[in-house]
Design a protein around this motif. Sequence first.
Motif, PDB file in Angstrom:
ATOM      1  N   PRO A  14       0.826  -1.210   0.000  1.00 25.45           N
ATOM      2  CA  PRO A  14       0.000   0.000   0.000  1.00 25.45           C
ATOM      3  C   PRO A  14       0.862   1.263   0.000  1.00 25.45           C
ATOM      4  O   PRO A  14       2.034   1.218   0.373  1.00 25.45           O
ATOM      5  CB  PRO A  14      -0.784  -0.114   1.313  1.00 25.45           C
ATOM      6  CG  PRO A  14       0.045  -0.980   2.186  1.00 25.45           C
ATOM      7  CD  PRO A  14       0.766  -1.922   1.288  1.00 25.45           C
TER       8      PRO A  14
ATOM      9  N   GLN B 274      -7.124  -6.760   1.856  1.00 26.20           N
ATOM     10  CA  GLN B 274      -5.834  -6.077   1.713  1.00 26.20           C
ATOM     11  C   GLN B 274      -4.716  -7.018   1.268  1.00 26.20           C
ATOM     12  O   GLN B 274      -3.725  -6.567   0.704  1.00 26.20           O
ATOM     13  CB  GLN B 274      -5.449  -5.411   3.044  1.00 26.20           C
ATOM     14  CG  GLN B 274      -6.312  -4.182   3.330  1.00 26.20           C
ATOM     15  CD  GLN B 274      -6.019  -3.576   4.689  1.00 26.20           C
ATOM     16  OE1 GLN B 274      -5.607  -4.271   5.611  1.00 26.20           O
ATOM     17  NE2 GLN B 274      -6.252  -2.278   4.814  1.00 26.20           N
TER      18      GLN B 274
ATOM     19  N   GLU C 272      -6.059   2.308   2.124  1.00 22.50           N
ATOM     20  CA  GLU C 272      -4.676   2.688   2.414  1.00 22.50           C
ATOM     21  C   GLU C 272      -4.541   4.136   2.894  1.00 22.50           C
ATOM     22  O   GLU C 272      -3.517   4.506   3.456  1.00 22.50           O
ATOM     23  CB  GLU C 272      -3.778   2.476   1.181  1.00 22.50           C
ATOM     24  CG  GLU C 272      -4.086   3.421   0.038  1.00 22.50           C
ATOM     25  CD  GLU C 272      -3.197   3.189  -1.170  1.00 22.50           C
ATOM     26  OE1 GLU C 272      -2.349   2.288  -1.154  1.00 22.50           O
ATOM     27  OE2 GLU C 272      -3.368   3.943  -2.152  1.00 22.50           O
TER      28      GLU C 272
ATOM     29  N   TYR D   4      -2.303  -2.050   6.661  1.00 23.80           N
ATOM     30  CA  TYR D   4      -2.279  -3.514   6.665  1.00 23.80           C
ATOM     31  C   TYR D   4      -1.844  -4.105   8.018  1.00 23.80           C
ATOM     32  O   TYR D   4      -2.535  -4.958   8.587  1.00 23.80           O
ATOM     33  CB  TYR D   4      -1.344  -4.000   5.552  1.00 23.80           C
ATOM     34  CG  TYR D   4      -1.313  -5.489   5.373  1.00 23.80           C
ATOM     35  CD1 TYR D   4      -2.207  -6.133   4.518  1.00 23.80           C
ATOM     36  CD2 TYR D   4      -0.386  -6.274   6.055  1.00 23.80           C
ATOM     37  CE1 TYR D   4      -2.170  -7.507   4.356  1.00 23.80           C
ATOM     38  CE2 TYR D   4      -0.347  -7.640   5.900  1.00 23.80           C
ATOM     39  CZ  TYR D   4      -1.239  -8.263   5.047  1.00 23.80           C
ATOM     40  OH  TYR D   4      -1.203  -9.626   4.899  1.00 23.80           O
TER      41      TYR D   4
END
Lengths: 203, 467
Positions: free
Chosen positions: A138, B44, B52, B59
């Motif tokens: 991410p 995720q 995010e 995460y």
Amino acid sequence: MKSGPLFFIALLGVLTVSWASFALGPDMQLRTLAPYYDATFDSTFPQSPSGLAARGRAVYLELGCASCHTQQVRRSGFGSDHERGWGERQSWARDYIFQDPVQLGSLRHGPDVATVGDRIESEAELHEMLYSGSEGMPAYAYLYEPAPPAAQANPLAVDQVAGREIIPSRRAEALVAYLLNLKAPAAYAPEVANNAVEEGEAH
Amino acid sequence: MSSDSHMAAADTDTTARGPLSLLLASSLAWLVVAVSLGLVHAIQRHTPSFLETIPAFTYGRTQAMYETALIFGWAANAAYAVALWILARLGGGHWRGLGLMTGGTLFWNAGVTIGIFCIGWGEGTMLRFLQMPAYVHPLLLVSGAAISTPAILAWTGRRTSGTYVAQWYAIGALFLFPWFYSASQVMLLADPVSGVSRAIIGAWHAQNVLSLWLAPIALAAAYYLLPRLTGKPVPHYGFAGLGFWVLIVVGSWTGGRHLVGGPVPAWIPATGIAAAVLLLFHFMLVWMNLSPALRAGTTDPLRFVRAGIVAYLAGGVLDALVSLEGAAARLQFTHFQTGLQQLFVQGAFGLLVLGAIYDLVPRLTGRAWPSPRQIRGHYVLALTGTALSVAGLLIAGWIQGGALLHADASFAAIAASTRPWLYLASAGELTFLLGAMVASVHLARLLLGLCRLSAAGQSTATTVTAS
């Protein structure tokens, strides 16, 4: 079983043996590890990280980076750690004596970062990766912030929004300093000797 | 074993109705919260950009919040409820210490709620099964002791001359949990050890949560329910005690197997692997005693128990095989390990304890479940959800491990190859979540109906008194 006290004494005994063997014992065995003095470099290894890198370790911890990245290189022949260029030798307990807290990790959703400081070209590359994310990671854009209006151009700017540069926050700077500080450690003579004996016995 | 032969007076269950209902309602509410977080975490895995932009749902933090809600929210509340029920029923005495138990439940759940918010805030420890910040755990330790009070009193005040193995498992878990939990808190949080000792003691603690706390409660439920639901005695009851001691002695030693190849003294993973293989003896004894449940009739709780036993045995055998060094070289650090944990926590413990809950609630409340169809619906959803999520993670882990062995396989390519199986795991998590919602609504219906009945009864009594 009719004897209640004996039952509980046995339970307590079993747990105490387990605690002494797998908690107290290893701690007593490992707490004596100290930095190794290498006469060739006239220095001790591993070296204590800088203040900024130590703060970065706290950022690494609170973001939970260890849930995707390990920090342990396995020996050659056990997995492909060596072939991937993550380290010439496996990680040893002495490598971690200045890492508080140690975050070995248990999942490799991303690459191992024990020696990531050796593989990254520049500070800017890491900032770019953290800001934008990747296919498997991410983006951590919230670690970046708009530069103050009158600020000079920042070489670490990762973006430009509404005419203002997006620059690393203190947390992002600390995290990157920490990651760049993770480098392949030196070889310590005692561990080298121990491993040579073990490999000899294995052969 | 005739488990109800020593049942106390009929009012035994009504006195505990409120406190036990609080534990049960809390457990199912936490199950919905935990599996919702688990679904976010599962998404995720294949879509890292999901949420995010929200720091609390990064995460690593999502995983820590999910794990905490699952273990300290759902599993702990359910474990306490089932263990207390078994000890009180088999002990044959009256419930005592219920006020402490209720207070403990409220403080426990408040502590877990605070802990999860703190993890989202960035104060997590990243220690498996000890993710909440250091200042929350002492509250849980004291609250847990308060919740256990009726269990201790039920044990000391039991009216039976002997004890059953279901009681051993239940009281053993309640006795051992505070010991290892407090030792872990001191060594990892209050006065933390330095260096890799943290990882070693962390592995010891995590294994104890599974082997000395959750597994014994699950087996207590299985040994308690099997004779009740099948009407047949445990076939090799003489070996049941041996199975208990093998688990208690050897289970705690197996934690080091996860550290194979790591920067720790070589004897730690070696002992862990040997212990994991030795533990197969325990699984063999459990198989000998509980396998008749697999061929017995089909009541609703028995369906859950049967699936839970299969998950427990399959997980145990797989765990031993995967701990061997050849397999570990491929499967260490992969989703396979997550799948094995899912198989135990969600499959074995979860299904066995849900079976116990479906069995005990009607006897606790004096009312049948409002809808047998909803129980069957929950069973199908829970079983399908567990099967899909575990299969998805195991297959993804197997592929991931194979690819990791090849140095030229990039992480982007590995992520792409595992993605379909991680989608499957997410679908499983969603299915399990739907089942948890069905069960929660079902219990809420039953308890609300009971409250309405009680209020109507009081109202009638007041009217009669007034007239």
